[in-house]
Write an enzyme that holds these catalytic residues in place. Sequence first.
Site, PDB file in Angstrom:
ATOM      1  N   ARG A 116       0.888  -1.178   0.000  1.00 30.75           N
ATOM      2  CA  ARG A 116       0.000   0.000   0.000  1.00 30.75           C
ATOM      3  C   ARG A 116       0.911   1.209   0.000  1.00 30.75           C
ATOM      4  O   ARG A 116       1.743   1.384   0.901  1.00 30.75           O
ATOM      5  CB  ARG A 116      -0.896   0.005   1.244  1.00 30.75           C
ATOM      6  CG  ARG A 116      -1.571   1.338   1.474  1.00 30.75           C
ATOM      7  CD  ARG A 116      -2.653   1.295   2.526  1.00 30.75           C
ATOM      8  NE  ARG A 116      -3.826   0.598   2.028  1.00 30.75           N
ATOM      9  CZ  ARG A 116      -5.032   0.670   2.599  1.00 30.75           C
ATOM     10  NH1 ARG A 116      -5.226   1.395   3.683  1.00 30.75           N
ATOM     11  NH2 ARG A 116      -6.059   0.021   2.089  1.00 30.75           N
ATOM     12  N   HIS A 143      -7.622   1.017  -6.117  1.00 33.54           N
ATOM     13  CA  HIS A 143      -7.754   0.096  -4.961  1.00 33.54           C
ATOM     14  C   HIS A 143      -8.439  -1.192  -5.439  1.00 33.54           C
ATOM     15  O   HIS A 143      -9.585  -1.487  -5.085  1.00 33.54           O
ATOM     16  CB  HIS A 143      -8.580   0.783  -3.874  1.00 33.54           C
ATOM     17  CG  HIS A 143      -8.490   0.114  -2.533  1.00 33.54           C
ATOM     18  ND1 HIS A 143      -7.702  -0.983  -2.274  1.00 33.54           N
ATOM     19  CD2 HIS A 143      -9.115   0.408  -1.347  1.00 33.54           C
ATOM     20  CE1 HIS A 143      -7.838  -1.334  -1.011  1.00 33.54           C
ATOM     21  NE2 HIS A 143      -8.683  -0.507  -0.424  1.00 33.54           N
ATOM     22  N   GLN A 146     -10.216  -3.930  -3.066  1.00 33.40           N
ATOM     23  CA  GLN A 146     -11.508  -3.531  -2.517  1.00 33.40           C
ATOM     24  C   GLN A 146     -12.646  -3.909  -3.466  1.00 33.40           C
ATOM     25  O   GLN A 146     -13.681  -4.437  -3.050  1.00 33.40           O
ATOM     26  CB  GLN A 146     -11.530  -2.015  -2.279  1.00 33.40           C
ATOM     27  CG  GLN A 146     -12.842  -1.506  -1.722  1.00 33.40           C
ATOM     28  CD  GLN A 146     -13.121  -2.040  -0.335  1.00 33.40           C
ATOM     29  OE1 GLN A 146     -12.290  -1.903   0.554  1.00 33.40           O
ATOM     30  NE2 GLN A 146     -14.282  -2.655  -0.125  1.00 33.40           N
ATOM     31  N   ASP A 234     -17.992   6.902  -0.383  1.00 34.74           N
ATOM     32  CA  ASP A 234     -16.657   6.788   0.219  1.00 34.74           C
ATOM     33  C   ASP A 234     -16.356   8.110   0.922  1.00 34.74           C
ATOM     34  O   ASP A 234     -17.034   9.124   0.694  1.00 34.74           O
ATOM     35  CB  ASP A 234     -15.610   6.472  -0.862  1.00 34.74           C
ATOM     36  CG  ASP A 234     -14.283   5.988  -0.267  1.00 34.74           C
ATOM     37  OD1 ASP A 234     -14.204   5.819   0.966  1.00 34.74           O
ATOM     38  OD2 ASP A 234     -13.323   5.797  -1.034  1.00 34.74           O
ATOM     39  N   CYS A 275     -16.462   1.268   1.393  1.00 37.57           N
ATOM     40  CA  CYS A 275     -15.265   0.450   1.645  1.00 37.57           C
ATOM     41  C   CYS A 275     -14.782   0.581   3.088  1.00 37.57           C
ATOM     42  O   CYS A 275     -14.019  -0.259   3.553  1.00 37.57           O
ATOM     43  CB  CYS A 275     -14.162   0.806   0.655  1.00 37.57           C
ATOM     44  SG  CYS A 275     -13.495   2.466   0.856  1.00 37.57           S
ATOM     45  N   ARG A 303     -13.288  -8.813   2.064  1.00 42.87           N
ATOM     46  CA  ARG A 303     -11.887  -8.509   1.751  1.00 42.87           C
ATOM     47  C   ARG A 303     -11.031  -9.758   2.000  1.00 42.87           C
ATOM     48  O   ARG A 303     -10.137 -10.082   1.224  1.00 42.87           O
ATOM     49  CB  ARG A 303     -11.378  -7.351   2.632  1.00 42.87           C
ATOM     50  CG  ARG A 303     -12.036  -6.005   2.389  1.00 42.87           C
ATOM     51  CD  ARG A 303     -11.690  -5.441   1.032  1.00 42.87           C
ATOM     52  NE  ARG A 303     -10.262  -5.314   0.822  1.00 42.87           N
ATOM     53  CZ  ARG A 303      -9.511  -4.289   1.234  1.00 42.87           C
ATOM     54  NH1 ARG A 303     -10.079  -3.281   1.870  1.00 42.87           N
ATOM     55  NH2 ARG A 303      -8.209  -4.240   0.986  1.00 42.87           N
TER      56      ARG A 303
END
Length: 317
Positions: A116, A143, A146, A234, A275, A303
């Site tokens: 990340r 991402h 996700q 988000d 998320c 996830r």
Amino acid sequence: MAGPKKENPMNHFLDIHKTDPAALRAMIETAGQIKRARADRPKGAPDDDQPLAGRMVALIFEKPSTRTRVSFDVGVRQMGGQSMVLSGSDMQLGHGETIADTARVLSRYVDLIMIRTFDESVLHEMAEYADVPVINGLTDRTHPCQIMADVLTYEEHRGPIKGKKVVWAGDGNNVCASFLHAAGQFGFDLTFTGPAQLDPEEEFVGLARKAGSTVVIERDAARAVEGADLVVADTWVSMHDSQSSKERRHNMLRPYQVNAELMAKARPDALFMHCLPAHREEEVTSEVMDGPHSVIWDEAENRLHAQKAVMRWCLGV
Ligand code: CP
């Protein structure tokens, strides 16, 4: 100087639009099988099969994380592997060692790298110079892990996502970008509703359209969610956004809050996803997060299952 690049035919998981649609579909199916196989087992027990036995996975974080960190770590362990969580600032990577050299060295120790990071060039350089597969655990731009969990979540609740209308409300950020990539690869349509200043990148909109998806930009949130099968929100201030922009962004994004009134304009069986982490009463109200449309806890759990499938694909196990 990074030195000579190498031929790299490995299964890196860098972006959804760079991964073969058949492979993506197989990963979603595998993730569902993994989840079902675990359903009756005690929490924390290892999987029956241990495809990562004897394998070591490096999990590098240059940004904070709860879900990505824990779900990857648990996923590796449940599959019989071992993991080490590394903070970018504690590594020489954060003190001037090149990404290419870091990739070469880590490849001598571990079997798989998840990173990340901020700029996606770091991810791509890591993949270019590593001798082991590299997974994108989020960059400022995308991402993908996700969205694998999100597709899995949609399909376990409502069946195939192909042909469905997904509405993204708010900032056209990195998660929105991966949704656009997924629209093209999984065959769903995406409506973005948000202020023009925060539109998703044109390149990503173009990619989805080229792949056959209908992508609509609609400034009016109420019109955007009409007929939606899935509404997604988000945070209004991502990890890479400056805190000084917070008030300006909030003012721009307030009309795009997902609340009960807005959700009522979607299809009666529409799902709501986020998320996480969420800022309750900002981008989404608690009434929606905790309400009947919301599948956010399944989404967070998925996830784990989706990334196990991604890791298995990367390693061919
Ligand atoms: N959704 C997500 O990536 O969560 P974390 O930032 O907690 O990993």
